[in-house]
Design an enzyme around this catalytic site. Structure first.
Site: not given
Length: 258
Positions: A12-13, A38, A103, A127, A131, A152
């Site tokens: 999405q980004l 990849d 994040t 997660y 990160k 979010w």
């Protein structure tokens, strides 16, 4: 002309960056979706960097499924940490500035106020741990970097996210059970992409870690209400406060970024 490589450009980004190319004619973009690069394959990274002469690499590639990371931590660390180390090393070798999206989940959520870049991370799920490991590896291997923590994240156009899920379910009359047990700041991908391009790629910010979130602090339930109101569905939608919300992964109660 400033050359910018965007990894993970099918997310999405990454797709939002593609939407903005006409707004930044002074930038030359090379978008690499997962099937073209990849990042867990070091050889592929080397080949891409040897062919392209980049000034910046914006890393949008990530393992972002918080629930899946709990049962597949090895894969999460492979993408979010080990591959990021390779990106950092190879970016440094080629004199490319690395911009990495991180994040709010690097924090444990126990702080009452908003988190600043000076606060010590303490992730409570796999997660977040993966990160944070990626952040540390970038800091270790490449001094010319920007780590941008956001929270979010959602796009109104692209990908699978909370905004689109709420809207889709509301439009077909499904019951929306949403918790108020977590507090954060929803961030539109367009706002984040503009920040990265205007303030970092074209700006003159010192290297280091930054926080970016463009929404007001709110719970997921309040965010759902905002989405419904924005789309004229608040009167007809079946929004229910779910006080028994359960997830496999622990979630920070407060992940508001300052």
């Amino acid at each position: 002309m400033v050359s910018v490589l965007v990894t993970g450009s099918n997310g999405q980004l990454g797709l939002t960056f593609q939407d903005l190319t006409l707004d930044f004619p002074q930038l030359s973009f090379d978008f690499k979706p997962a099937d073209a690069l990849d990042i867990t394959q070091r050889k592929q990274i080397v080949e891409v960097f040897e062919k392209g002469k980049y000034d910046f690499c914006i890393n949008c590639a990530a393992f972002t499924n918080v629930e899946a990371a709990e049962s597949n931590a090895e894969e999460a660390f492979k993408v979010n940490a080990e591959a990021v180390k390779d990106l950092a090393q190879i970016s440094k070798q080629h004199g490319v500035v690395l911009i990495h999206v991180s994040t709010d989940y690097v924090f444990d959520g126990e702080k009452k106020d908003a988190y600043t870049v000076e606060d010590n991370p303490n992730p409570i799920n796999e997660y977040g741990k993966s990160k944070l490991a990626g952040e540390k590896l970038i800091q270790e291997w490449h001094s010319e970097h920007y780590i941008v923590r956001t929270s979010w994240l959602y796009s109104k156009r692209h990908g699978h996210n909370f905004y689109k899920t709420i809207l889709k379910k509301a439009l077909v009359g499904e019951e929306l059970r949403v918790t108020n047990a977590q507090k954060g700041r929803p961030t539109n991908t367009e706002a984040l992409a503009h920040f990265i391009l205007n303030e970092i790629v074209m700006g003159n910010k010192p290297f280091g870690t930054y926080h970016f979130a463009d929404g007001d602090p709110m719970t997921w339930h309040a965010f759902a209400e905002q989405i419904l109101e924005e789309n004229g569905l608040i009167e007809t939608a079946k929004l229910v406060l779910d006080t028994n919300y359960r997830t496999l992964a622990k979630r920070p109660k407060n992940s508001v970024l300052r």
